[in-house]
Design a protein around this motif. Structure first.
Motif, short mmCIF file in Angstrom:
data_model
loop_
_atom_site.label_atom_id
_atom_site.label_comp_id
_atom_site.label_asym_id
_atom_site.label_seq_id
_atom_site.Cartn_x
_atom_site.Cartn_y
_atom_site.Cartn_z
N MET A 21 0.84 -1.31 -0.18
CA MET A 21 0.12 0.11 0.02
C MET A 21 0.87 1.26 -0.23
SD MET A 21 -2.96 1.01 -0.24
CE MET A 21 -4.48 1.93 0.68
N SER A 22 1.93 1.25 0.70
CA SER A 22 2.74 2.42 0.89
C SER A 22 3.29 2.87 -0.46
CB SER A 22 3.96 2.31 1.70
OG SER A 22 4.67 1.45 1.57
N LYS A 23 3.45 1.79 -1.32
CA LYS A 23 3.87 1.82 -2.83
C LYS A 23 3.27 2.62 -3.51
CE LYS A 23 7.07 0.86 -5.84
NZ LYS A 23 8.48 0.51 -6.16
N LEU A 24 1.93 2.41 -3.33
CA LEU A 24 0.58 3.03 -4.16
C LEU A 24 0.78 4.67 -3.69
CD1 LEU A 24 -1.80 3.48 -5.92
CD2 LEU A 24 -3.04 2.90 -3.75
N ILE A 25 0.88 4.88 -2.28
CA ILE A 25 1.14 6.30 -1.87
C ILE A 25 2.45 7.17 -2.68
CG2 ILE A 25 1.51 7.74 0.10
CD1 ILE A 25 -1.42 6.50 -0.06
N PHE A 26 3.19 6.19 -2.62
CA PHE A 26 4.50 6.81 -3.21
C PHE A 26 4.29 7.09 -4.62
CE2 PHE A 26 8.22 5.74 -5.89
CZ PHE A 26 9.01 6.93 -5.52
N THR A 27 3.78 6.13 -5.32
CA THR A 27 3.32 6.55 -6.81
C THR A 27 2.30 7.67 -6.92
OG1 THR A 27 3.67 3.94 -7.28
CG2 THR A 27 2.52 5.43 -8.86
N LEU A 28 1.70 7.88 -6.25
CA LEU A 28 0.77 8.91 -6.59
C LEU A 28 1.59 10.42 -5.96
CD1 LEU A 28 -2.44 7.65 -4.38
CD2 LEU A 28 -1.99 7.90 -6.72
N ILE A 29 2.35 10.05 -4.98
CA ILE A 29 3.29 11.33 -4.67
C ILE A 29 4.36 11.64 -5.91
CG2 ILE A 29 5.15 12.14 -3.12
CD1 ILE A 29 3.74 10.53 -0.79
N LEU A 30 4.74 10.70 -6.22
CA LEU A 30 5.70 10.79 -7.65
C LEU A 30 5.11 11.44 -8.58
CD1 LEU A 30 8.48 10.48 -8.79
CD2 LEU A 30 7.86 8.29 -9.39
N ASN A 31 3.85 10.92 -8.93
CA ASN A 31 3.00 11.37 -9.92
C ASN A 31 2.80 12.94 -9.73
OD1 ASN A 31 3.24 9.31 -11.67
ND2 ASN A 31 1.27 8.39 -10.82
N ASP A 32 2.19 13.40 -8.68
CA ASP A 32 1.88 14.73 -8.24
C ASP A 32 3.35 15.57 -8.33
OD1 ASP A 32 0.36 16.75 -7.10
OD2 ASP A 32 1.19 16.41 -5.42
N VAL A 33 4.26 15.16 -7.88
CA VAL A 33 5.73 15.68 -8.01
C VAL A 33 6.13 16.03 -9.47
CG1 VAL A 33 8.01 16.01 -7.47
CG2 VAL A 33 6.49 15.29 -5.73
N LEU A 34 5.95 15.22 -10.22
CA LEU A 34 6.48 15.27 -11.67
C LEU A 34 5.33 16.19 -12.35
CD1 LEU A 34 7.06 11.63 -12.50
CD2 LEU A 34 9.08 13.22 -11.97
N SER A 35 3.96 16.11 -12.22
CA SER A 35 3.20 17.02 -12.93
C SER A 35 3.14 18.37 -12.47
CB SER A 35 1.52 16.49 -12.79
OG SER A 35 1.04 16.47 -11.44
N ARG A 36 3.40 18.59 -11.15
CA ARG A 36 3.20 20.04 -10.62
C ARG A 36 4.48 20.56 -11.21
NH1 ARG A 36 2.71 21.40 -5.04
NH2 ARG A 36 4.06 19.61 -4.48
N ASN A 37 5.62 19.76 -11.51
CA ASN A 37 6.86 20.78 -11.75
C ASN A 37 7.00 20.30 -13.24
OD1 ASN A 37 8.50 21.36 -9.18
ND2 ASN A 37 7.57 19.47 -8.67
N MET A 38 5.98 19.92 -14.01
CA MET A 38 6.01 19.52 -15.33
C MET A 38 7.31 18.95 -15.78
SD MET A 38 4.46 23.11 -16.67
CE MET A 38 4.86 24.45 -15.73
N ILE A 39 7.56 17.98 -15.17
CA ILE A 39 8.76 17.05 -15.63
C ILE A 39 8.31 15.89 -16.19
CG2 ILE A 39 10.63 15.56 -14.41
CD1 ILE A 39 10.69 17.49 -11.94
N LYS A 40 9.05 15.65 -17.33
CA LYS A 40 8.45 14.33 -17.97
C LYS A 40 9.71 13.36 -18.15
CE LYS A 40 5.31 16.88 -21.02
NZ LYS A 40 4.18 16.68 -21.49
N VAL A 41 9.53 12.35 -17.43
CA VAL A 41 10.64 11.31 -17.30
C VAL A 41 10.10 9.83 -17.24
CG1 VAL A 41 10.80 11.85 -14.68
CG2 VAL A 41 12.81 10.81 -16.03
N ASN A 42 10.73 9.03 -17.93
CA ASN A 42 10.31 7.69 -17.90
C ASN A 42 11.28 6.83 -16.95
OD1 ASN A 42 8.17 7.75 -19.54
ND2 ASN A 42 9.70 7.63 -21.24
N LEU A 43 10.59 6.33 -15.62
CA LEU A 43 11.38 5.61 -14.72
C LEU A 43 11.28 4.34 -15.05
CD1 LEU A 43 11.17 7.93 -11.60
CD2 LEU A 43 13.11 7.56 -13.31
N SER A 44 12.29 3.38 -14.94
CA SER A 44 11.71 1.82 -15.15
C SER A 44 11.38 1.83 -13.53
CB SER A 44 13.09 1.13 -15.30
OG SER A 44 14.09 1.24 -14.11
N GLU A 45 10.81 0.45 -13.40
CA GLU A 45 10.29 -0.17 -12.21
C GLU A 45 11.33 -0.28 -10.92
OE1 GLU A 45 7.21 -0.56 -10.68
OE2 GLU A 45 6.47 0.34 -12.48
N ASN A 46 12.58 -0.59 -11.52
CA ASN A 46 13.94 -0.76 -10.88
C ASN A 46 14.22 0.81 -10.13
OD1 ASN A 46 16.09 -1.71 -9.53
ND2 ASN A 46 17.44 -1.54 -11.14
#
Length: 85
Positions: free
Chosen positions: A1-26
């Motif tokens: 579940m914390s991984k889901l929260i992290f993914t939401l946080i990461l997506n929010d940070v990327l979108s608010r800062n207009m950062i386009k990056v492709n990260l692998s699962e690793n």
């Protein structure tokens, strides 16, 4: 579940800062673990709740966002350096 929260946080940070990056699962896993370690959440109880509460606090939100952006900048620098060699 914390991984889901992290993914939401990461997506929010990327979108608010207009950062386009492709990260692998690793890479996402590495960022997630480094974030937990940096903020002292790794190995604790209720990591999901602690991460979510930290994200709700304005000061911690700013620190988490700064950490993610700095981590991404280091990743870009490493990829540029390794691409040149």
């Amino acid at each position: 579940m914390s991984k889901l929260i992290f993914t939401l946080i990461l997506n929010d940070v990327l979108s608010r800062n207009m950062i386009k990056v492709n990260l692998s699962e690793n890479e996402k896993d590495r960022l997630y673990m480094e974030l937990l370690n940096y903020f002292g959440l790794a190995g604790g109880l209720n990591v999901c709740e602690a991460l979510e509460n930290a994200w709700q606090d304005p000061y911690n939100r700013s620190r988490i966002e700064d950490f993610i952006i700095a981590w991404l900048k280091r990743r870009v620098r490493k990829s540029i350096i390794s691409g040149v060699v």
